[in-house]
Design an enzyme around this catalytic site. Structure first.
Site, PDB file in Angstrom:
ATOM      1  N   GLY A 119      -1.829  -5.653   8.679  1.00  0.00           N
ATOM      2  CA  GLY A 119      -2.958  -5.601   7.746  1.00  0.00           C
ATOM      3  C   GLY A 119      -2.856  -6.583   6.526  1.00  0.00           C
ATOM      4  O   GLY A 119      -3.863  -7.287   6.239  1.00  0.00           O
ATOM      5  N   MET A 120      -1.673  -6.440   5.947  1.00  0.00           N
ATOM      6  CA  MET A 120      -1.247  -7.353   4.740  1.00  0.00           C
ATOM      7  C   MET A 120      -1.295  -8.863   5.086  1.00  0.00           C
ATOM      8  O   MET A 120      -1.799  -9.668   4.221  1.00  0.00           O
ATOM      9  CB  MET A 120       0.131  -6.989   4.304  1.00  0.00           C
ATOM     10  N   ARG A 179       7.913 -33.054  11.094  1.00  0.00           N
ATOM     11  CA  ARG A 179       7.140 -32.994  12.108  1.00  0.00           C
ATOM     12  C   ARG A 179       6.183 -31.723  11.376  1.00  0.00           C
ATOM     13  O   ARG A 179       5.108 -31.364  11.880  1.00  0.00           O
ATOM     14  CB  ARG A 179       7.613 -32.950  13.288  1.00  0.00           C
ATOM     15  N   HIS A 180       7.397 -30.667  10.983  1.00  0.00           N
ATOM     16  CA  HIS A 180       6.579 -29.482  10.496  1.00  0.00           C
ATOM     17  C   HIS A 180       5.576 -29.412   9.378  1.00  0.00           C
ATOM     18  O   HIS A 180       4.480 -28.683   9.264  1.00  0.00           O
ATOM     19  CB  HIS A 180       7.745 -28.365  10.159  1.00  0.00           C
ATOM     20  N   ASP A 210       1.037  -1.129  -0.131  1.00  0.00           N
ATOM     21  CA  ASP A 210       0.150  -0.161   0.222  1.00  0.00           C
ATOM     22  C   ASP A 210       0.847   1.005   0.168  1.00  0.00           C
ATOM     23  O   ASP A 210       2.103   1.116  -0.353  1.00  0.00           O
ATOM     24  CB  ASP A 210      -0.950   0.111   1.255  1.00  0.00           C
ATOM     25  N   HIS A 211       0.538   2.421   0.125  1.00  0.00           N
ATOM     26  CA  HIS A 211       1.068   3.678   0.124  1.00  0.00           C
ATOM     27  C   HIS A 211       2.096   3.668   1.303  1.00  0.00           C
ATOM     28  O   HIS A 211       3.315   4.135   1.101  1.00  0.00           O
ATOM     29  CB  HIS A 211       0.139   4.899   0.307  1.00  0.00           C
ATOM     30  N   CYS A 238       2.902  -3.158   4.147  1.00  0.00           N
ATOM     31  CA  CYS A 238       2.084  -2.308   4.245  1.00  0.00           C
ATOM     32  C   CYS A 238       2.984  -1.308   5.395  1.00  0.00           C
ATOM     33  O   CYS A 238       4.142  -1.373   5.680  1.00  0.00           O
ATOM     34  CB  CYS A 238       0.665  -2.476   4.684  1.00  0.00           C
ATOM     35  N   GLY A 239       2.373  -0.502   6.283  1.00  0.00           N
ATOM     36  CA  GLY A 239       2.924   0.205   7.348  1.00  0.00           C
ATOM     37  C   GLY A 239       3.706  -0.538   8.321  1.00  0.00           C
ATOM     38  O   GLY A 239       4.645  -0.479   8.733  1.00  0.00           O
ATOM     39  N   THR A 240       2.786  -1.596   8.739  1.00  0.00           N
ATOM     40  CA  THR A 240       3.264  -2.751   9.885  1.00  0.00           C
ATOM     41  C   THR A 240       3.536  -3.834   9.220  1.00  0.00           C
ATOM     42  O   THR A 240       4.097  -4.588  10.179  1.00  0.00           O
ATOM     43  CB  THR A 240       2.242  -2.478  10.947  1.00  0.00           C
ATOM     44  N   GLY A 241       2.987  -4.408   8.279  1.00  0.00           N
ATOM     45  CA  GLY A 241       2.828  -5.759   7.709  1.00  0.00           C
ATOM     46  C   GLY A 241       1.607  -6.536   8.498  1.00  0.00           C
ATOM     47  O   GLY A 241       1.465  -7.626   7.879  1.00  0.00           O
ATOM     48  N   HIS A 298      10.180 -23.697   9.552  1.00  0.00           N
ATOM     49  CA  HIS A 298       9.098 -24.325  10.241  1.00  0.00           C
ATOM     50  C   HIS A 298       7.652 -24.198   9.726  1.00  0.00           C
ATOM     51  O   HIS A 298       6.836 -25.077   9.956  1.00  0.00           O
ATOM     52  CB  HIS A 298       9.248 -23.939  11.663  1.00  0.00           C
TER      53      HIS A 298
HETATM   54  C1  RB5 Z   1      -1.852   2.722   6.569  1.00  0.00           C
HETATM   55  O1  RB5 Z   1      -1.863   3.958   7.384  1.00  0.00           O
HETATM   56  C2  RB5 Z   1      -1.595   1.467   7.481  1.00  0.00           C
HETATM   57  O2  RB5 Z   1      -2.723   1.292   8.103  1.00  0.00           O
HETATM   58  C3  RB5 Z   1      -1.268   0.227   6.661  1.00  0.00           C
HETATM   59  O3  RB5 Z   1      -0.358   0.337   5.775  1.00  0.00           O
HETATM   60  C4  RB5 Z   1      -1.063  -0.980   7.670  1.00  0.00           C
HETATM   61  O4  RB5 Z   1      -0.073  -0.636   8.527  1.00  0.00           O
HETATM   62  C5  RB5 Z   1      -2.164  -1.576   8.080  1.00  0.00           C
HETATM   63  O5  RB5 Z   1      -1.932  -2.926   8.710  1.00  0.00           O
END
Ligand code: RB5
Length: 148
Positions: free
Chosen positions: A69-70, A131-132, A7-8, A64-67, A97
């Protein structure tokens, strides 16, 4: 062939990772987003997860910003094991694993050097099986993982 999408908030790091991968000789297909305009991360997670599920590539990378949501969105797809990684160890274990087929990372939480390191490890590390394999088999809902 490696699929990648963001995303952005992951756009800048995605471009760094694409440059890194092409420099290593990998073929990379970018499924968007194509600018830093604000978008909804699930649209890109679903696009990439569907392509990996359809066999268009064995591995994908989502940023994404944190990974977070993706990874949540991608993991709704059958056969997708999307791993949110933060360092070399989690990237290695995601492969050894968990047989992860999608690497997720955060453009706001991960620097370019760590992103390169995780990407290289994610692509080079084999699944240990054994096992994995049984445990990974139990991840999909409705499957008890018993061997037939
Ligand atoms: C966008 O602001 C942010 O919410 C998105 O990139 C992501 O971090 C969501 O999990």
């Amino acid at each position: 062939m490696i699929l990648i999408a963001s995303d952005h908030a992951g756009f800048a790091l995605k471009h760094h990772v694409i440059k890194f991968l092409t420099g290593l000789g990998h073929e990379v297909r970018d499924l968007g987003v194509d600018s830093e305009r604000s978008v909804d991360y699930p649209d890109f997670a679903h696009r990439l997860a569907l392509a990996v599920s359809a066999g268009e590539a064995e591995r994908g990378i989502l940023i994404c910003g944190t990974g977070l949501g993706m990874s949540m969105a991608a993991n709704r797809h059958p056969g997708i094991r999307a791993a949110l990684c933060h360092d070399a160890y989690t990237a290695e274990m995601a492969r050894r694993h968990n047989d992860a087929n999608v690497l997720c990372m955060g453009g706001r939480t991960t620097g370019p050097a760590v992103a390169e390191q995780m990407t290289a490890i994610f692509l080079a590390t084999p699944f240990e099986g054994g096992r994995h394999q049984r445990r990974v088999g139990k991840i999909e809902p409705g499957r008890n993982g018993e061997e037939s």
